[in-house]
Design a protein around this motif. Sequence first.
Motif, PDB file in Angstrom:
ATOM      1  N   ASP A 194       0.812  -1.218   0.000  1.00  0.00           N
ATOM      2  CA  ASP A 194       0.000   0.000   0.000  1.00  0.00           C
ATOM      3  C   ASP A 194       0.847   1.270   0.000  1.00  0.00           C
ATOM      4  O   ASP A 194       0.353   2.358  -0.319  1.00  0.00           O
ATOM      5  N   GLU A 195       2.120   1.154   0.365  1.00  0.00           N
ATOM      6  CA  GLU A 195       2.983   2.331   0.397  1.00  0.00           C
ATOM      7  C   GLU A 195       3.507   2.706  -0.989  1.00  0.00           C
ATOM      8  O   GLU A 195       4.037   3.810  -1.168  1.00  0.00           O
ATOM      9  N   PHE A 196       3.388   1.798  -1.933  1.00  0.00           N
ATOM     10  CA  PHE A 196       4.055   1.983  -3.226  1.00  0.00           C
ATOM     11  C   PHE A 196       3.081   2.102  -4.388  1.00  0.00           C
ATOM     12  O   PHE A 196       3.386   1.734  -5.503  1.00  0.00           O
ATOM     13  N   GLY A 197       1.932   2.622  -4.117  1.00  0.00           N
ATOM     14  CA  GLY A 197       0.993   2.770  -5.213  1.00  0.00           C
ATOM     15  C   GLY A 197      -0.133   3.711  -4.880  1.00  0.00           C
ATOM     16  O   GLY A 197      -0.103   4.453  -3.907  1.00  0.00           O
ATOM     17  N   GLN A 198      -1.148   3.644  -5.735  1.00  0.00           N
ATOM     18  CA  GLN A 198      -2.304   4.503  -5.597  1.00  0.00           C
ATOM     19  C   GLN A 198      -3.547   3.636  -5.655  1.00  0.00           C
ATOM     20  O   GLN A 198      -3.673   2.778  -6.524  1.00  0.00           O
ATOM     21  N   PRO A 199      -4.505   3.830  -4.707  1.00  0.00           N
ATOM     22  CA  PRO A 199      -5.710   3.008  -4.740  1.00  0.00           C
ATOM     23  C   PRO A 199      -6.579   3.370  -5.934  1.00  0.00           C
ATOM     24  O   PRO A 199      -6.379   4.391  -6.592  1.00  0.00           O
ATOM     25  N   GLU A 200      -7.558   2.547  -6.195  1.00  0.00           N
ATOM     26  CA  GLU A 200      -8.506   2.831  -7.267  1.00  0.00           C
ATOM     27  C   GLU A 200      -9.189   4.171  -6.993  1.00  0.00           C
ATOM     28  O   GLU A 200      -9.547   4.489  -5.858  1.00  0.00           O
ATOM     29  N   ARG A 201      -9.367   4.965  -8.052  1.00  0.00           N
ATOM     30  CA  ARG A 201     -10.034   6.260  -7.913  1.00  0.00           C
ATOM     31  C   ARG A 201     -11.125   6.380  -8.973  1.00  0.00           C
ATOM     32  O   ARG A 201     -10.996   5.858 -10.087  1.00  0.00           O
ATOM     33  N   ASN A 202     -12.196   7.071  -8.583  1.00  0.00           N
ATOM     34  CA  ASN A 202     -13.302   7.311  -9.505  1.00  0.00           C
ATOM     35  C   ASN A 202     -13.604   8.800  -9.555  1.00  0.00           C
ATOM     36  O   ASN A 202     -13.488   9.504  -8.539  1.00  0.00           O
ATOM     37  N   ARG A 203     -14.002   9.263 -10.731  1.00  0.00           N
ATOM     38  CA  ARG A 203     -14.381  10.665 -10.893  1.00  0.00           C
ATOM     39  C   ARG A 203     -15.874  10.728 -11.182  1.00  0.00           C
ATOM     40  O   ARG A 203     -16.360  10.040 -12.089  1.00  0.00           O
ATOM     41  N   TYR A 204     -16.566  11.528 -10.391  1.00  0.00           N
ATOM     42  CA  TYR A 204     -18.019  11.624 -10.506  1.00  0.00           C
ATOM     43  C   TYR A 204     -18.441  13.042 -10.828  1.00  0.00           C
ATOM     44  O   TYR A 204     -17.747  14.017 -10.507  1.00  0.00           O
ATOM     45  N   SER A 205     -19.622  13.156 -11.444  1.00  0.00           N
ATOM     46  CA  SER A 205     -20.313  14.431 -11.576  1.00  0.00           C
ATOM     47  C   SER A 205     -21.669  14.316 -10.908  1.00  0.00           C
ATOM     48  O   SER A 205     -22.243  13.216 -10.820  1.00  0.00           O
TER      49      SER A 205
END
Length: 645
Positions: free
Chosen positions: A281-292
């Motif tokens: 978990d220190e070496f990455g980025q979690p899943e992200r979502n962009r909403y409107s």
Amino acid sequence: MPPRFCASSTCHSTAECCYTMMDNLRAAANHVVLKIILGLIILSFILTGVSNYLIGGNSNYAAKVNDQEISRAQLENAVNIERNNLERRMGDRFSELASNEQYMAELRQRALQGLIDEALIDQYARSLHLEISDEQVRQSIFKNPAFQSDGKFDNARYNAIITSMGMSADQYAQALRNQLTTDQLVSAVMGSDFILPGESDQFAALFAQQRQARTATIVVDALAEKQQVSEQEIKDYYQQHANNFQSPEQFRVSYIKLDAAALAENASEDEIQAYYDKHQDEFGQPERNRYSLIQTKTEAEAKAILAQLKQGADFATLAKEKSVDVITARNGGDMGWLEPGTTPDEFKNAGLKDKGQLSDVIKSSVGFLIVRLDDTTPAKVKPLSEVHDDISAKVKQEKALDAFFALQRKVSDAANNDNESLVSAEKAAGVKAVDTDWFSRDAVPVELNFKPVTDAVFGGNLLGANGTPGSNSDIITVDGDRAFVLRITDHKPQAEKPLADVKEQVTALVKHQKALKAANEEAQKLLSALKAGKGDEALKAAGIAFSPAKTFERTTQDTLTQPVFALPLPAKDKPSYGIGNDMQGNVVLLALDDVRSGTMPDAQKKAMGQRLIQNNAEIAFDALLKGLRKDAKIKLGDAGTAPQQ
């Protein structure tokens, strides 16, 4: 001084802006979507025992100001803000102040008095019917640099900041409204003062004034060489100033130093791989979502908008026209990127999986929502090759610290079991103890010049009866990666130096004292002669003469500047005279020959005028506060009169 108010355009960082704003915020405000997030925040507060700050029911108030109650929660919040600001400014030195009960009690009272002042100002502003519109609040949010990215309002950044402040959008907006109302009052007071152009010119001329003065110096050291001093005078001076002739308390110390850096070992590839596998978990980025988002007040409105969207209407256009959430509406409904931890449950449960997918109408506590999934980025982890060196350094440091702490325990046990010397501690540490020479509090060896170490040496706990060497110290850690164990091997208490040891010094001081007196007496005689028009003869007899004229300005860095400007204006062809002291302590006769009005550039004159106005306004504001306090009914409650346990 008036209370502090945040001027966001001058803040140097997001954190600084937030903390400055938090200094003055006390209440609440209004933003739709974040009410959902606020619910999650409140739940976490309740689970962690902080609900008393959010839920009322506690009658133990801090103060009442004209029947307006300042709660315990408000006071504790203000105290915590003061503590946090102080800790940010002072760093490691803060712990020393935090342990001072009297200082922390004073900090608590300062916070309370600040809240009382704010309440008085708020009440006064309301009495003047000062009001801030919703549009002013919105514009203040949009224009705040703390909430912008690349010069434009960033809704995601806004959400993150106010959430980190522990506030809902409603609370933030209401607090901002209070702040703007108070600023309006401050501006009214500050704008009520002015300075006339003629006054500004007079002040400028006075400030820039130049004075031509001559000086004649009576050298005190030269007079001191001629003074005769008796044994009784030396003895009397020594007895009267005994505290000035003290030898400081001195110590000799034996110490062992442990250093984590000296214990560092390289990390093996297996250790690096194991760390990488365990800390993905220190070496990455979690899943992200962009909403409107589009928010409406009624379900019927939401259904009508959803029907238009399904028929191909533009989401951003409808969001700007129809959404009642003014923050997201401005950006066409865009909420920015959200990670799982900051995504509302309503969004998670909407079943949105594909880009561009629309939700059904969602009922929420703030109205009815239509949400669109705009984009997704999957979770990703950097390969080991990219983070190999960083992990190697981290593992190496952790191994060194583990060995360091293990060695500390070993040396501490040895020092405690053999408390008469450091021999056992030396064996445990694998190094020989270092012995210092004599030193005092004002001349600590560089190797030991750390506050925890000097506190142990000069604190008295390591001395035995009658100041004899006592026990070994406990392990004393410094900066987390160094440690000392020490014992005092010899001690000299503070003592009065015998007269025989300081007689030469005392004799010089007595001579200088007598010479200064003689110089002042001589100066007074010469001053009288100068004023009587007989100065030339008197100066010649004294063997001194005036120097050529020197120009003095108010900004001249000289101890004679003030006495020169204190002299009365000279008459025509007749100087005014006075006495001063130069930077060497000599007595100086002054002859003021001429006074000239100075000139000042327009920009500097304008700045000076603004400073005068500002100063007068601050005096007026301070007077206003004093008047409000005098007329107010202020009653302290239990939370305001007793320290928090």
